[in-house]
Design an enzyme around this catalytic site. Structure first.
Site, mmCIF file in Angstrom:
data_model
loop_
_atom_site.group_PDB
_atom_site.id
_atom_site.type_symbol
_atom_site.label_atom_id
_atom_site.label_comp_id
_atom_site.label_asym_id
_atom_site.label_seq_id
_atom_site.Cartn_x
_atom_site.Cartn_y
_atom_site.Cartn_z
ATOM 1 N N LYS A 174 -3.339 -11.609 1.538
ATOM 2 C CA LYS A 174 -3.852 -11.103 0.441
ATOM 3 C C LYS A 174 -2.817 -10.763 -0.501
ATOM 4 O O LYS A 174 -2.068 -9.792 -0.367
ATOM 5 C CB LYS A 174 -4.805 -9.970 0.666
ATOM 6 C CG LYS A 174 -5.586 -9.470 -0.480
ATOM 7 C CD LYS A 174 -6.244 -8.116 -0.357
ATOM 8 C CE LYS A 174 -5.535 -6.957 -0.912
ATOM 9 N NZ LYS A 174 -5.078 -7.090 -2.262
ATOM 10 N N GLU A 249 6.344 -2.380 4.666
ATOM 11 C CA GLU A 249 7.527 -2.283 3.734
ATOM 12 C C GLU A 249 7.070 -1.438 2.824
ATOM 13 O O GLU A 249 6.558 -2.168 1.806
ATOM 14 C CB GLU A 249 7.762 -3.686 3.746
ATOM 15 C CG GLU A 249 8.088 -4.678 4.831
ATOM 16 C CD GLU A 249 9.400 -4.368 5.496
ATOM 17 O OE1 GLU A 249 10.361 -4.088 4.720
ATOM 18 O OE2 GLU A 249 9.561 -5.050 6.682
ATOM 19 N N CYS A 283 11.696 -2.951 -5.221
ATOM 20 C CA CYS A 283 11.636 -1.638 -4.321
ATOM 21 C C CYS A 283 12.992 -1.089 -4.000
ATOM 22 O O CYS A 283 12.856 0.222 -3.672
ATOM 23 C CB CYS A 283 10.690 -1.998 -3.084
ATOM 24 S SG CYS A 283 11.453 -3.497 -2.551
ATOM 25 N N GLU A 381 9.283 7.880 -6.207
ATOM 26 C CA GLU A 381 9.445 6.639 -6.959
ATOM 27 C C GLU A 381 8.781 6.277 -8.091
ATOM 28 O O GLU A 381 7.737 6.732 -8.263
ATOM 29 C CB GLU A 381 8.878 5.367 -5.892
ATOM 30 C CG GLU A 381 9.155 4.071 -6.133
ATOM 31 C CD GLU A 381 8.739 3.040 -5.241
ATOM 32 O OE1 GLU A 381 7.332 3.072 -4.892
ATOM 33 O OE2 GLU A 381 9.475 2.021 -4.777
HETATM 34 P P1 NAD Z 1 0.158 -1.129 -3.772
HETATM 35 O O1 NAD Z 1 0.229 -0.201 -2.491
HETATM 36 O O2 NAD Z 1 -0.906 -0.370 -4.701
HETATM 37 O O3 NAD Z 1 -0.582 -2.344 -3.088
HETATM 38 C C1 NAD Z 1 0.062 -3.347 -2.347
HETATM 39 C C2 NAD Z 1 -1.148 -4.263 -1.907
HETATM 40 O O4 NAD Z 1 -1.677 -3.485 -0.931
HETATM 41 C C3 NAD Z 1 -1.941 -4.868 -2.850
HETATM 42 O O5 NAD Z 1 -2.280 -6.344 -2.221
HETATM 43 C C4 NAD Z 1 -3.113 -3.916 -2.637
HETATM 44 O O6 NAD Z 1 -4.492 -4.674 -3.057
HETATM 45 C C5 NAD Z 1 -3.161 -3.537 -1.127
HETATM 46 N N1 NAD Z 1 -3.649 -2.168 -0.775
HETATM 47 C C6 NAD Z 1 -3.796 -1.150 -1.614
HETATM 48 N N2 NAD Z 1 -4.625 -0.107 -0.935
HETATM 49 C C7 NAD Z 1 -4.768 -0.731 0.246
HETATM 50 C C8 NAD Z 1 -5.690 -0.062 1.339
HETATM 51 N N3 NAD Z 1 -6.054 0.787 1.341
HETATM 52 N N4 NAD Z 1 -5.957 -0.989 2.435
HETATM 53 C C9 NAD Z 1 -5.358 -2.285 2.379
HETATM 54 N N5 NAD Z 1 -4.736 -2.891 1.409
HETATM 55 C C10 NAD Z 1 -4.340 -2.026 0.493
HETATM 56 O O7 NAD Z 1 1.471 -1.169 -4.166
HETATM 57 P P2 NAD Z 1 1.997 -2.231 -5.528
HETATM 58 O O8 NAD Z 1 1.468 -1.100 -6.563
HETATM 59 O O9 NAD Z 1 1.099 -3.293 -5.410
HETATM 60 O O10 NAD Z 1 3.439 -2.290 -5.149
HETATM 61 C C11 NAD Z 1 4.417 -1.509 -5.599
HETATM 62 C C12 NAD Z 1 4.942 -0.660 -4.199
HETATM 63 O O11 NAD Z 1 5.445 -1.705 -3.372
HETATM 64 C C13 NAD Z 1 6.073 0.192 -4.698
HETATM 65 O O12 NAD Z 1 5.883 1.473 -4.179
HETATM 66 C C14 NAD Z 1 7.135 -0.618 -4.051
HETATM 67 O O13 NAD Z 1 8.524 0.100 -3.697
HETATM 68 C C15 NAD Z 1 6.393 -1.147 -2.866
HETATM 69 N N6 NAD Z 1 7.434 -2.430 -2.366
HETATM 70 C C16 NAD Z 1 8.009 -2.314 -1.441
HETATM 71 C C17 NAD Z 1 8.853 -3.485 -0.783
HETATM 72 C C18 NAD Z 1 9.551 -3.376 0.537
HETATM 73 O O14 NAD Z 1 9.956 -4.482 0.901
HETATM 74 N N7 NAD Z 1 9.730 -2.260 1.055
HETATM 75 C C19 NAD Z 1 8.875 -4.640 -1.475
HETATM 76 C C20 NAD Z 1 8.016 -4.741 -2.875
HETATM 77 C C21 NAD Z 1 7.318 -3.363 -3.219
#
Ligand code: NAD
Length: 474
Positions: A174, A249, A283, A381
């Site tokens: 997804k 992650e 990130c 963050e």
């Molecule tokens: P997000 O957590 O809002 O969403 C990420 C994904 O998770 C999306 O596909 C979203 O639809 C899904 N999601 C959200 N809530 C969910 C739930 N309750 N159950 C299942 N799926 C769910 O994050 P974002 O805004 O898309 O991305 C930004 C964040 O990602 C930042 O915090 C960033 O630091 C982190 N990030 C981490 C890494 C890493 O490798 N550690 C890499 C890239 C981004």
């Protein structure tokens, strides 16, 4: 229908382009123009069920095929992606807003390089190990739910799909709702290489409904999630009832320690560019710059000069370093944090909350000096182009400040020598530390500690997340 729209009408399930059980669509917006550029279907819970069952049925034969055949499929995907680099880069630039030259090199060439490193991994995983009276086997963990964010969309997809394929797992993937188009392009390539039906399935939709269903499902053996710490916690809870493996992650608030003896101009310029890349939506962004009090004024001067070189504007113009934020929502979050920093008493060295351009979700590159590590802007963050400069007196204090964070994803040290920086790097609590501007390595384990997560991606460590170890005693 507008011919310029990039739209996909169907999901990819069980080796076929398949209509959703529902009729809702997800709108994809170009954050530079604020215009709708395409649609993808919004999957339903029935679609999730169908995709998971397809992955479950495909598992026994896929996990049993030879390692060399799995390698061949990975190799074919590498070739396919290489032939479509420009289209993938343009797609990501349109849906995310990162300037095209960076999209090409970082968002597309990088993941292809990462995928290439997985060509030899199936053979490595196939090797049996003997220990005393035991033979130890690597077995595919099973059906995987792979959930990705929008900031490095293809990189995240490949960071999960590549090890899953190498290990013999099947998957339901997804992408984030903001950047699904590159995932559909990838699905077309996967279809073209003839991967057996059901090994790879593409689903779209909101996290709290579709994503949660992927995490709860009893037939799913592993959830690999990249995204916010907030969602990571919800996902772990949803997966807990069926005791599946959850690889997280998550977010970061990474420090860059610059020592007194370092090349201050080079280190500060590196730090500013690192944070402003992808409009701060990285990130691992080094958003806390820890600098010696003794060279504080020099640091501020170089930071101001470095930010003057950060050109902001149309992501299709290769002269630009920074495009817009990925969405209006992200822009508002970032502006809220800039206001918070001003309220908290940090000094706004450059940038701020004014709109730099009339159209598009742009935020100016912003630097705060005189930041105290206990301020909200230093602890949370922000995920935007906002750098906090924090002074320190001694190196021990710098290390304490670096470690005084709920996160531990990444860090960097810029010292006089590699040896000086390495000594400091070993004391920082983070999954990876970059010394004197070192490059990302696709073969090194990538992941965080503390609230930055527990998973590792890339290289053999990334593949082992998708493996169950089995020992047979003779
Ligand atoms: P997000 O957590 O809002 O969403 C990420 C994904 O998770 C999306 O596909 C979203 O639809 C899904 N999601 C959200 N809530 C969910 C739930 N309750 N159950 C299942 N799926 C769910 O994050 P974002 O805004 O898309 O991305 C930004 C964040 O990602 C930042 O915090 C960033 O630091 C982190 N990030 C981490 C890494 C890493 O490798 N550690 C890499 C890239 C981004």
């Amino acid at each position: 229908m507008d011919n310029n729209l990039i739209s996909y009408e169907q999901l990819y399930i069980n080796g076929n382009w398949t209509s959703s059980h529902g009729n809702r669509k997800i709108e994809v917006i170009n954050p530079a123009t604020e215009e709708v550029i395409g649609f993808v279907p919004e999957a339903t819970i029935e679609d999730v069920e169908y995709a998971i069952q397809a992955a479950k049925i495909a598992l026994p034969s896929w996990s049993a095929i030879s390692a060399s055949l799995r390698s061949t499929y990975i190799k074919r995907l590498v070739e396919e992606m290489k032939s479509q680099q420009d289209l993938m880069a343009l797609t990501i630039t349109k849906e995310l807003g990162m300037p095209l030259h960076f999209s090409h090199d970082i968002q597309v060439v990088g993941p292809i390089e990462g995928l290439e490193t997985y060509i030899d991994i199936p053979q490595q995983l196939e090797e049996e190990k003997n220990n005393g009276n035991s033979i130890i086997y690597n077995e595919a963990i099973g059906v995987c739910s792979l959930i990705c964010p929008w900031n490095y969309p293809l990189h995240q997809l490949i960071g999960k799909i590549a090890p899953a394929l190498a290990a013999g797992c099947t998957m339901v993937v997804k992408p984030a709702c903001e950047t699904p188009l590159n995932a559909f392009l990838l699905a077309k390539m996967i279809d073209k290489i003839g991967l057996p039906a059901g090994v790879f399935n593409l689903i779209t939709g909101p996290g709290p409904t579709v994503g949660e269903a992927m995490c709860k499902h009893p037939d799913v053996d592993l959830v690999s999630f990249t995204g916010s710490t907030r969602a990571g916690i919800q996902i772990a809870k949803a997966a807990a009832n069926t005791v599946k493996r959850v690889c997280q992650e998550l977010g970061g608030k990474s420090p860059l320690i610059i020592t007194e003896e370092a090349d201050i101009e080079a280190a500060v310029t590196f730090g500013v560019q690192d944070v402003m890349l992808n409009s701060g939506q990285t990130c691992t962004a080094l958003t806390r710059m820890l600098v010696p009090v003794s060279c504080y004024e020099e640091v501020l001067l170089h930071a101001k000069n470095a930010v003057k070189e950060i050109t902001l504007g149309d992501p299709l113009d290769t002269q630009n370093f920074m495009g817009p934020m990925s969405s209006q929502k992200q822009k508002e979050i970032v502006l809220g944090y800039i206001k918070k920093g001003i309220e908290e008493g940090a000094t706004l060295l450059t940038g701020g909350t004014d709109n730099p351009l009339a159209k598009g979700f742009y935020v100016s590159p912003t630097i705060f000096s005189d930041v105290n590590n206990s301020m909200v802007i230093a602890q949370e963050e922000i995920f935007g182009p906002v750098l906090c400069i924090i002074p320190y007196e001694t190196l021990d204090e710098a290390i304490n400040i670096a470690n005084d964070s709920p996160f531990g994803l990444s860090a960097a040290v810029w010292g006089e020598s590699q040896q000086q920086a390495l000594t400091i790097a070993k004391k920082i609590k983070a999954g990876q530390v970059y010394v004197n501007g070192a490059d990302f390595n696709y073969q090194a384990p990538f992941g965080g500690v503390k609230q930055s997560g527990n998973g590792r991606e890339w290289g053999i460590a990334g593949a082992m997340e998708y493996i169950e170890l089995k020992s047979i005693q003779l």
